[in-house]
Design an enzyme around this catalytic site. Sequence first.
Site, PDB file in Angstrom:
ATOM      1  N   GLU A  36     -17.814  10.736 -20.276  1.00 35.33           N
ATOM      2  CA  GLU A  36     -16.390  10.425 -20.125  1.00 35.33           C
ATOM      3  C   GLU A  36     -15.452  11.430 -20.791  1.00 35.33           C
ATOM      4  O   GLU A  36     -14.726  11.077 -21.732  1.00 35.33           O
ATOM      5  CB  GLU A  36     -16.098   9.015 -20.667  1.00 35.33           C
ATOM      6  CG  GLU A  36     -16.935   7.923 -20.020  1.00 35.33           C
ATOM      7  CD  GLU A  36     -16.477   6.514 -20.395  1.00 35.33           C
ATOM      8  OE1 GLU A  36     -15.645   6.382 -21.318  1.00 35.33           O
ATOM      9  OE2 GLU A  36     -16.943   5.556 -19.764  1.00 35.33           O
ATOM     10  N   ARG A  79     -30.739   5.076 -21.398  1.00 34.60           N
ATOM     11  CA  ARG A  79     -29.724   6.115 -21.556  1.00 34.60           C
ATOM     12  C   ARG A  79     -29.219   6.057 -23.002  1.00 34.60           C
ATOM     13  O   ARG A  79     -28.733   5.008 -23.447  1.00 34.60           O
ATOM     14  CB  ARG A  79     -28.570   5.884 -20.568  1.00 34.60           C
ATOM     15  CG  ARG A  79     -27.427   6.843 -20.780  1.00 34.60           C
ATOM     16  CD  ARG A  79     -26.340   6.761 -19.715  1.00 34.60           C
ATOM     17  NE  ARG A  79     -25.303   7.720 -20.039  1.00 34.60           N
ATOM     18  CZ  ARG A  79     -24.055   7.408 -20.444  1.00 34.60           C
ATOM     19  NH1 ARG A  79     -23.676   6.142 -20.493  1.00 34.60           N
ATOM     20  NH2 ARG A  79     -23.211   8.361 -20.767  1.00 34.60           N
ATOM     21  N   HIS A  93     -21.637  12.113 -26.684  1.00 37.38           N
ATOM     22  CA  HIS A  93     -20.947  10.835 -26.491  1.00 37.38           C
ATOM     23  C   HIS A  93     -19.995  10.680 -27.675  1.00 37.38           C
ATOM     24  O   HIS A  93     -20.129   9.781 -28.496  1.00 37.38           O
ATOM     25  CB  HIS A  93     -21.963   9.694 -26.377  1.00 37.38           C
ATOM     26  CG  HIS A  93     -21.438   8.451 -25.706  1.00 37.38           C
ATOM     27  ND1 HIS A  93     -22.072   7.838 -24.649  1.00 37.38           N
ATOM     28  CD2 HIS A  93     -20.335   7.706 -25.953  1.00 37.38           C
ATOM     29  CE1 HIS A  93     -21.381   6.758 -24.276  1.00 37.38           C
ATOM     30  NE2 HIS A  93     -20.323   6.658 -25.065  1.00 37.38           N
ATOM     31  N   GLU A 142     -22.945   3.431 -16.641  1.00 34.47           N
ATOM     32  CA  GLU A 142     -22.473   2.313 -17.464  1.00 34.47           C
ATOM     33  C   GLU A 142     -21.794   1.303 -16.569  1.00 34.47           C
ATOM     34  O   GLU A 142     -21.007   1.665 -15.691  1.00 34.47           O
ATOM     35  CB  GLU A 142     -21.430   2.761 -18.515  1.00 34.47           C
ATOM     36  CG  GLU A 142     -21.995   3.448 -19.714  1.00 34.47           C
ATOM     37  CD  GLU A 142     -20.924   3.854 -20.720  1.00 34.47           C
ATOM     38  OE1 GLU A 142     -19.886   3.159 -20.819  1.00 34.47           O
ATOM     39  OE2 GLU A 142     -21.122   4.873 -21.388  1.00 34.47           O
ATOM     40  N   TYR A 152     -16.023  -0.068 -14.921  1.00 30.92           N
ATOM     41  CA  TYR A 152     -15.777  -1.358 -15.565  1.00 30.92           C
ATOM     42  C   TYR A 152     -14.796  -2.239 -14.799  1.00 30.92           C
ATOM     43  O   TYR A 152     -14.970  -3.442 -14.713  1.00 30.92           O
ATOM     44  CB  TYR A 152     -15.262  -1.157 -16.999  1.00 30.92           C
ATOM     45  CG  TYR A 152     -16.362  -0.662 -17.910  1.00 30.92           C
ATOM     46  CD1 TYR A 152     -17.238  -1.559 -18.510  1.00 30.92           C
ATOM     47  CD2 TYR A 152     -16.559   0.696 -18.132  1.00 30.92           C
ATOM     48  CE1 TYR A 152     -18.278  -1.121 -19.309  1.00 30.92           C
ATOM     49  CE2 TYR A 152     -17.604   1.147 -18.936  1.00 30.92           C
ATOM     50  CZ  TYR A 152     -18.459   0.228 -19.520  1.00 30.92           C
ATOM     51  OH  TYR A 152     -19.493   0.660 -20.299  1.00 30.92           O
ATOM     52  N   ASN A 178     -19.397   5.726 -14.699  1.00 30.30           N
ATOM     53  CA  ASN A 178     -19.199   4.525 -15.499  1.00 30.30           C
ATOM     54  C   ASN A 178     -18.093   3.715 -14.844  1.00 30.30           C
ATOM     55  O   ASN A 178     -16.995   4.234 -14.607  1.00 30.30           O
ATOM     56  CB  ASN A 178     -18.773   4.878 -16.928  1.00 30.30           C
ATOM     57  CG  ASN A 178     -19.875   5.581 -17.703  1.00 30.30           C
ATOM     58  OD1 ASN A 178     -21.012   5.694 -17.235  1.00 30.30           O
ATOM     59  ND2 ASN A 178     -19.555   6.048 -18.897  1.00 30.30           N
TER      60      ASN A 178
HETATM   61  C1  FCB Z   1     -17.128   3.385 -22.278  1.00 33.03           C
HETATM   62  C2  FCB Z   1     -17.924   4.146 -23.325  1.00 33.03           C
HETATM   63  C3  FCB Z   1     -18.969   3.317 -23.997  1.00 33.03           C
HETATM   64  C4  FCB Z   1     -18.506   1.904 -24.279  1.00 33.03           C
HETATM   65  C5  FCB Z   1     -17.888   1.282 -23.052  1.00 33.03           C
HETATM   66  C6  FCB Z   1     -17.422  -0.136 -23.229  1.00 33.03           C
HETATM   67  O1  FCB Z   1     -15.895   4.001 -22.103  1.00 33.03           O
HETATM   68  O2  FCB Z   1     -18.544   5.253 -22.737  1.00 33.03           O
HETATM   69  O3  FCB Z   1     -19.375   4.007 -25.153  1.00 33.03           O
HETATM   70  O4  FCB Z   1     -17.676   1.886 -25.361  1.00 33.03           O
HETATM   71  O5  FCB Z   1     -16.821   2.062 -22.601  1.00 33.03           O
END
Ligand code: FCB
Length: 440
Positions: free
Chosen positions: A166, A77, A121, A345, A294, A292
């Site tokens: 995002e 990607r 992006h 992500e 985290y 995405n």
């Molecule tokens: C996301 C972004 C990516 C990277 C990660 C840690 O928000 O899409 O580019 O910075 O965080």
Amino acid sequence: MTTYTFPHNFLWGAATASYQVEGAWNEDGKGESIWDRFSHTPGKIEDNSTGDIACDHYHRYEEDIALMRRLGLKAYRFSTAWARVLPNGRGRLNPKGLDFYDRLVDSLCAANIEPFLTLYHWDLPQALHEEGGWTNRDVSYAFADYAALMVKRLGDRVKYWTTFNEPSVVMFDGYLVGEHAPGIQDPRAAYQVAHHLLVAHGLGVQAIRGANSKAEAGIVLNLWMADAVSEDPADVAVADAAWERSETLFLDPIFKGHYPTAAYELVGEDMPKIQNGDMALISQELDFVGINFYSRNLFNAQGQIDSVPGSEYTEMGWEVCAPALRRMLVKINRNYKLPPIYITENGSAFKDEVSTDGKVHDPRRLDYLKQHFIQTRLAMQDGVDVRGYMVWSLLDNFEWGHGYTKRFGLVRVDYETQKRTVKDSGEWYAEVIRTNSVAE
Ligand code: FCB
């Protein structure tokens, strides 16, 4: 020991983004982007660095693809830099810029790696920013033209097309808190920007499909689960309200065709201007959605809990909580009629060091990924249609406002020499891909 096996065609990959890895910021006719301008402005980036060189992926993409191949990645990607192709955002084409992506895609195909392309992006051409950037609705039309151009050139080889990465971060960090380019702090502008990004997404989807009927179109959204500390209705109510306030701002318009009530109440007089037909344009059916993930936010009846006793945190200050990924996937699957999902992500920043044996032992990143893969597999058993997984990131890279202080890569980059070293997590990931399974 439990082994979690994935469907045979599961698309394992890794992700990067143009500004974070390419470098070559002004080479071969590339135009300036808002991130070039922002990082060149003193005081904006934590370590005063820029993406001028970054991982030099622009020149080293072949070496990087050889690495991907060695790891067995099935997908890569990446994003294309709008200003590399159209230096002013519209009008004059820069053939050398387009050629770069053509070569990149050719090399990926030759290595049998599926290109998974993101059109935006975050690196808006500076020239379009000077026309008002995303506050100007015309920029959405320029985006659709750029999308069509890219699909016409690469659509014979690239199947997966993502309009935006995002959009909420573009709006929030770029136009509300100003910690990202273009560094604006203006709530009214921010909500109009959110709407124009969605309009651009809708126009982009039409442009992608118009340029190649076989192309698959989608968008990438970042979501943080909102968890309650207990099942006490008072705690749950606060967590639910937080989810409604922040996470539905893009999910609802795209998958329900209207803005969420909670966002309307919050926005008040900053409500964006919406034209007739916009919501239908925005909520067109998609071929896939990228998520995405985290971390999560945690709440009790009094509000958000900043530090959770006993929890592990990454260098970003984000709590490690893999079960929240499963809960989040199940929640969105229940609340929306979603197309197939790709985790576009997921990853973690930790302080890595090169050991005396020349290797990078990063057990915490390895474990982070393992737990998130397992929770994804469990969500699939719960009925969520997840088709692939892109680890953030292939390489250590320029982490926006944090510069090079945060390392997310499966592969370490020595920024002095540009030497790449596959970390333990990268070697382990290769094994996951090879066996198509994760053992716990
Ligand atoms: C996301 C972004 C990516 C990277 C990660 C840690 O928000 O899409 O580019 O910075 O965080």
